[in-house]
Enzyme design. Structure first.
Site, short mmCIF file in Angstrom:
data_model
loop_
_atom_site.label_atom_id
_atom_site.label_comp_id
_atom_site.label_asym_id
_atom_site.label_seq_id
_atom_site.Cartn_x
_atom_site.Cartn_y
_atom_site.Cartn_z
N TYR A 185 3.32 -9.26 -4.84
CA TYR A 185 4.11 -9.32 -6.07
C TYR A 185 4.41 -10.76 -6.49
CZ TYR A 185 5.11 -4.32 -5.58
OH TYR A 185 5.02 -2.96 -5.47
N LYS A 220 -0.88 -2.80 7.76
CA LYS A 220 -2.30 -2.39 7.64
C LYS A 220 -3.09 -3.46 8.41
CE LYS A 220 -5.54 0.21 5.72
NZ LYS A 220 -5.78 1.59 6.13
N ASP A 270 -1.15 4.01 5.81
CA ASP A 270 -1.73 5.28 5.35
C ASP A 270 -1.25 6.45 6.21
OD1 ASP A 270 -3.14 3.83 7.21
OD2 ASP A 270 -5.12 4.28 6.42
N ASP A 309 7.59 -0.38 -1.46
CA ASP A 309 7.78 0.12 -2.82
C ASP A 309 7.22 1.54 -2.92
OD1 ASP A 309 8.28 0.26 -5.50
OD2 ASP A 309 6.90 -1.33 -6.10
N ASP A 332 9.38 5.51 -2.68
CA ASP A 332 9.31 6.50 -3.76
C ASP A 332 8.86 7.84 -3.19
OD1 ASP A 332 10.09 4.78 -5.78
OD2 ASP A 332 8.53 5.48 -7.16
#
Ligand code: NAD
Length: 357
Positions: free
Chosen positions: A143, A190, A222, A246, A250
Site C-alpha cells: 500500500y 506467504k 491462502d 485487509d 473482511d
C-alpha cells in the site's frame, strides 16, 4: 473522573450516520461516570476534498495530533471508485492519517455475540466460541511502496516493502496481547513465494525466543483464508501484513455476522484512531438503516485502549449484548426468526443501546 478531548471524524457516506451514534454513546458514558469529554470535529475523505481540495487537510491532521483519541467513520465515494484516474482520492486521507500519526498496528477483535449465531452465513456449530484478535500491520507493505506505470502505461507495478523494524514492532504488540489471552499466536505470511514474507517470518521466529510462554505457528495466507471459515475457533491472536490483514479481516467479519458489527483500533506512536472496519457503504447511505454497532464498539475500544476506562468500555459492550438479547436487530443482522417490529434503524438502535447504559 477524567477530562478528555475526543476528535470526531465522521468522513463519508454512512460514516456520518454511525459516528453520530458512537458519539452519543460516549456522551452517555461521560454522564454516567462523571467524566468530561470535550469534542471537536474534523474533515477527511470526499467531504474534505469537496471543501478544501485535499483528502486530509492540514487542519484536520493538526486536530488529530492534539486530540486524546479519534472516533472515525469511513471514507469513500462512488465517484472515485469508478474513476481510477482521479488524482486526489478519499482513501489517500485515510492512508495519510495512518502514516502521519504513526498508526502501525490495527487491532480487530472478532467475537461473535451468541445471539447472532444464526445471522452468520457460517454454520452455528462451527462458529460457537470463535474469539480472534487480529493484528494487521498498517503503515507498510504494497500500500505504501513505490507504484507506477511503464511501457506507455501498459504495465503497472506496486512495490511491497517491509523493514525488520516494522515487523518487529507489530510482532511485539501481538505477542504481548497473546500473553493476556490464550497464549497462542498465528503469524500469517506467504513465505514460500514472497521475500517480504521471508523477512516477516524470520523476525517473528526470533521474537518468539523472547516469549517462550506463547505458542507460535506460521501459516500461509491462502490456507489461513480457508481455516478461518472451516475452523475459526482454532485461532487466538493472528498477526499479519497490511494487505493480507485487509482481506482476511473482511472475511472474518462474516464470523461476527456482518461488517456492521466489527470495530477496530489503530494504535502506534500518536493519537489512537477507532473506527468500524466497514466503508462508506453508499448503497445504503441516507436510508437510515446502517448498523451503528461497529461504531459503538469502536467507542468501547477507545475508552479501554486510549483512556484505560475498562469498566466504561465493558458497560458499552454489555449494553450491545443486552440489546441483541432483547431481539433488536438492524436489517443487516436480522434473519427469518427476527420479529419485524424489532428491526431498528440506525438512530433507534443507538437509542436502544443508550437505554441499557
Ligand atoms: P463497505 O464496507 O462500504 O460495504 C460493503 C457492504 O456491506 C455493502 O453492501 C454495505 O451496505 C454493507 N455494510 C457496510 N457497513 C454496514 C453497516 N454498518 N450496516 C449495514 N450494512 C453495512 O465496502 P465497499 O462497498 O467495498 O466500499 C464502499 C466505499 O467505502 C468505497 O468507496 C471504498 O473505497 C470505501 N471503503 C472505506 C473504508 C474505510 O474508510 N475504512 C473501508 C472499506 C471501504
Amino acid at each position: 473522573m477524567a477530562t478528555k478531548n475526543i476528535l470526531i471524524v465522521p468522513g463519508d457516506g454512512i460514516g456520518q450516520e454511525v459516528t453520530a451514534v458512537g458519539k452519543k454513546v460516549l456522551d452517555a458514558i461521560a454522564v454516567k461516570f462523571g467524566h468530561t469529554f470535550h469534542y471537536d470535529e474534523a474533515l477527511i475523505g470526499h467531504v474534505a476534498i469537496e471543501a478544501t481540495g485535499e483528502a486530509l487537510p492540514a487542519e484536520s491532521l493538526e486536530k488529530m495530533r492534539k486530540a486524546d483519541a479519534v472516533l472515525f467513520g469511513a471514507v469513500g465515494h462512488p465517484k472515485y471508485d469508478n474513476d481510477p484516474s482521479a488524482k486526489v482520492r478519499p482513501e489517500q486521507g485515510l492512508l495519510k492519517m495512518r502514516k502521519e500519526l504513526g498508526l502501525y498496528a490495527n487491532l480487530r477483535p472478532i467475537k461473535l455475540f451468541d445471539e447472532l449465531l444464526s445471522a452468520s452465513s457460517i454454520k452455528p456449530e462451527i462458529l460457537k466460541g470463535a474469539d480472534i484478535l487480529f493484528f494487521r500491520e498498517l503503515t507498510g507493505d504494497i500500500y505504501f511502496g513505490e507504484k507506477g506505470r511503464k511501457n506507455d502505461g501498459d504495465t503497472a507495478y506496486d512495490i511491497a516493502e517491509y523493514s525488520r523494524y516494522e515487523v518487529e514492532r507489530i510482532g511485539r504488540k501481538a505477542f504481548e496481547a497473546a500473553r493476556t489471552r490464550k497464549k497462542k499466536l498465528c503469524s500469517v505470511d506467504k513465505a514460500n513465494v514472497l521475500e517480504t514474507s521471508r523477512l516477516w517470518r524470520e523476525v517473528i521466529q526470533k521474537l518468539a525466543l523472547e516469549y517462550p510462554d506463547v505458542e507460535v505457528e506460521h501459516q500461509f495466507v491462502d490456507s489461513t483464508a480457508m481455516m478461518l471459515i472451516k475452523n475459526p475457533c482454532r485461532f487466538d491472536v493472528v498477526v499479519t501484513a497490511n494487505l493480507f490483514g485487509d482481506i482476511l479481516t473482511d472475511e472474518a467479519s462474516q464470523i461476527a455476522g456482518s461488517m456492521g458489527m466489527l470495530a477496530s483500533a489503530s494504535i502506534g506512536d500518536g493519537t489512537g484512531v477507532y473506527e468500524p472496519i466497514h466503508g462508506s457503504a453508499h448503497d445504503i447511505t441516507g436510508k437510515g438503516i446502517a448498523n451503528p454497532l461497529a461504531s459503538i464498539l469502536s467507542a468501547a475500544l477507545l475508552l479501554d485502549i486510549s483512556f484505560g476506562m475498562k469498566e466504561e468500555s465493558d458497560l458499552v459492550i454489555s449494553a450491545v449484548d443486552q440489546v441483541l438479547k432483547q431481539g433488536f436487530r438492524t436489517v443487516d443482522i436480522a434473519d427469518k426468526n427476527t420479529n419485524p417490529e424489532n428491526i431498528l434503524g440506525t438512530e433507534a438502535m443507538g437509542v436502544a443501546v443508550l437505554k441499557f447504559i
